[in-house]
Design a protein around this motif. Structure first.
Motif, short mmCIF file in Angstrom:
data_model
loop_
_atom_site.label_atom_id
_atom_site.label_comp_id
_atom_site.label_asym_id
_atom_site.label_seq_id
_atom_site.Cartn_x
_atom_site.Cartn_y
_atom_site.Cartn_z
N ARG A 56 0.80 -1.23 0.00
CA ARG A 56 0.00 0.00 0.00
C ARG A 56 0.83 1.28 0.00
NH1 ARG A 56 -3.08 0.47 4.69
NH2 ARG A 56 -4.31 2.08 3.71
N LEU A 59 3.92 6.54 -2.00
CA LEU A 59 4.90 7.62 -2.17
C LEU A 59 6.26 7.04 -2.59
CD1 LEU A 59 3.94 9.62 1.00
CD2 LEU A 59 3.72 10.45 -1.33
N LYS A 65 10.55 0.89 1.56
CA LYS A 65 10.14 0.37 2.87
C LYS A 65 9.25 -0.86 2.75
CE LYS A 65 10.04 5.06 4.76
NZ LYS A 65 10.18 5.40 6.15
N LEU A 186 -3.13 7.02 12.77
CA LEU A 186 -2.98 7.91 11.60
C LEU A 186 -1.61 8.56 11.55
CD1 LEU A 186 -6.38 9.82 11.39
CD2 LEU A 186 -5.47 8.20 9.74
N GLY A 189 3.20 7.09 10.20
CA GLY A 189 3.51 6.97 8.78
C GLY A 189 4.94 7.34 8.40
N ASP A 191 9.28 7.06 9.96
CA ASP A 191 10.11 6.38 10.97
C ASP A 191 10.21 7.23 12.25
OD1 ASP A 191 10.41 4.66 8.90
OD2 ASP A 191 12.53 5.07 8.52
N ASN A 250 13.23 1.48 15.38
CA ASN A 250 12.32 2.18 14.47
C ASN A 250 12.88 3.54 14.03
OD1 ASN A 250 9.43 4.16 14.66
ND2 ASN A 250 9.58 2.52 13.18
N GLN A 300 -8.91 17.59 5.10
CA GLN A 300 -8.64 17.20 3.71
C GLN A 300 -9.86 16.52 3.07
OE1 GLN A 300 -6.13 17.85 1.75
NE2 GLN A 300 -5.14 16.05 0.87
N ARG A 310 -7.80 19.67 -3.09
CA ARG A 310 -7.12 19.30 -1.85
C ARG A 310 -6.55 20.53 -1.16
NH1 ARG A 310 -6.51 14.76 -4.81
NH2 ARG A 310 -6.74 12.83 -3.62
N MET A 314 -1.00 16.15 0.53
CA MET A 314 -1.51 14.83 0.93
C MET A 314 -1.69 14.78 2.44
SD MET A 314 -0.04 11.08 0.06
CE MET A 314 -0.66 10.95 -1.60
N ALA A 315 -2.75 14.14 2.88
CA ALA A 315 -2.98 13.97 4.33
C ALA A 315 -2.69 12.52 4.70
CB ALA A 315 -4.43 14.32 4.66
N HIS A 319 2.66 13.69 5.31
CA HIS A 319 2.86 13.43 3.88
C HIS A 319 2.91 14.75 3.10
CE1 HIS A 319 2.70 9.20 4.28
NE2 HIS A 319 1.42 9.11 4.56
N GLU A 328 12.60 13.09 5.44
CA GLU A 328 11.79 12.39 6.46
C GLU A 328 12.29 12.61 7.88
OE1 GLU A 328 11.26 8.25 5.57
OE2 GLU A 328 10.42 7.81 7.54
#
Ligand code: 57M
Length: 353
Positions: A56, A59, A65, A186, A189, A191, A250, A300, A310, A314-315, A319, A328
């Motif tokens: 899934r 990006l 990953k 949520l 998303g 590391d 992580n 969003q 939008r 991106m939400a 993101h 990141e």
């Protein structure tokens, strides 16, 4: 267990103290994690490769990953259960409620992770939500009928502002637990993104739990006295140790993700702890990152439905920052910084009343 064995039977005084047992609970969970994770990561990576990887990730910078194993939260759950069974008192009602929340939400997340690994989709959002409501209702009912607990909602910053919500408090508790569980999910998303603010919140709440459980300190700081909540600090120390052990692996570039088994359970535990310590509103401050991440998705989706455009690239919002080209680990560390500042603001509510 060791409290009962070493203090009650053998009179070793040191084991009476919450601070001492909390410290050992942290070390136990942390070192157990450091020892076990490498083995688990190796095993899960092999399974992940066999199954073809996570399907899934849309990006570009996340495609690499694909073979990073998930389900790291299972070990967080196990080490917290082992450590708290060793160091917490068995006669404390709150500890059993927290263990129930940790294990039930963790199991739900694990089933979801397992399904995602084998198929493209996990448990449907509806079924997941239904089980979250069921588990949160059980925990809320237990707290609601517990004679030493009340249905009062206290407000930070004002020492005399509180409302007895009566039966509505039961529904309020369910809302807090489920919302907090989904908000951490949520956020998870990037590391280290979810576990960082979670660890900061856990630390802040262990201070609240310790103070709320101490009659002298709580009355000095105008905090509601919650008999038995000091023991919650020992549980939170175990969670802190387990979370730090997880972050070891992580941190960017991650060797493992927590999966829903970690995010759903850590979020639900945070919600429950906020309820036990009567700091539900403070949770929204300490966990401000989780609130903002969730709001970014809500905004969003609504904005898109209304206008067909939008508001964020991106939400959830992390993101959006990625799409702006911010690396990141820079996003993550900056979010940790904000989270630390929020925790300091939340802790200041202790004195500003
Ligand atoms: C959690 N999970 C990550 C990992 C982790 C409604 C909508 C906003 C839902 C949202 C969503 O699905 N949220 C659930 C997101 C996934 O991480 C796994 O999931 C677990 C947590 N549940 O522990 O097992 C990926 O996240 C990355 N990751 C890391 N490091 C970590 O430590 O890099 C995770 C942990 C991992 C890895 O790449 O594979 C996920 O994103 O799938 N949906 C989204 O977040 C999607 N957003 C979106 O579609 N936005 C739309 C609308 C719906 C608001 C829009 O803005 O228009 C994003 N999901 C993905 N890619 N996969 C979009 C980009």
């Amino acid at each position: 267990m060791l409290y009962h064995l070493l203090y009650q039977y053998f009179d070793v005084n040191l084991f009476k103290y919450i601070t001492f047992r909390g410290f050992l609970a942290l070390l136990t969970a942390f070192f157990l994690s450091l020892i076990i994770y490498p083995y688990i990561i190796k095993k899960l990576r092999a399974i992940q490769r066999l199954k073809g990887g996570y399907k899934r990730d849309f990006l570009d910078n996340h495609v690499s990953k694909r073979y990073t194993p998930s389900m790291g939260g299972v070990l967080i759950g196990i080490t917290v259960v082992v450590s708290s069974l060793l160091w917490c008192r068995f006669d404390n009602f709150f500890i059993w409620v927290l263990l129930f929340v940790l294990v039930s939400f963790g199991t739900l997340g694990f089933i979801d992770d397992w399904k995602k690994l084998n198929k493209k989709a996990g448990i449907s959002a509806r079924v997941k939500f239904l089980f979250q409501i069921i588990f949160a209702s059980v925990a809320s009912l237990a707290l609601y009928v517990y004679p030493k607990f009340n249905s009062i909602l206290y407000f930070p910053f004002f020492k005399n502002l509180y409302f007895d919500l009566g039966i509505f408090y039961f529904f309020f508790m369910i809302f807090i637990i489920v919302a907090s569980s989904n908000a951490v999910n949520l956020t998870d998303g990037l590391d280290g993104l979810a576990i960082g603010p979670a660890l900061i919140s856990i630390s802040a709440f262990s201070i609240f739990a310790y103070i709320a459980g101490n009659a002298v300190l709580s009355s000095y700081l105008f905090l509601p006295f919650i008999e038995g909540s000091g023991e919650v600090a020992v549980f939170l120390m175990a969670l802190l140790g387990a979370g730090l052990g997880f972050l070891w692996f992580n941190s960017f570039p991650a060797d493992i993700f927590m999966g829903d088994s970690g995010s759903l359970s850590i979020g639900a535990v945070l919600g429950t702890v906020a309820i036990i310590t009567k700091q539900e509103i403070v949770l929204a401050i300490v966990g401000g990152i989780f609130v903002v991440e969730t709001l970014s998705v809500i905004i969003q989706v609504f904005y898109y439905k209304l206008t067909g455009k939008r508001i964020f690239l991106m939400a959830p919002i992390h993101h959006h920052f990625e799409k702006l080209g911010i690396p990141e680990n820079k996003i993550v560390v900056r979010i940790w910084i904000i989270s630390i500042i929020l925790a300091i603001i939340a802790l200041s509510t202790l004195k500003i009343r």
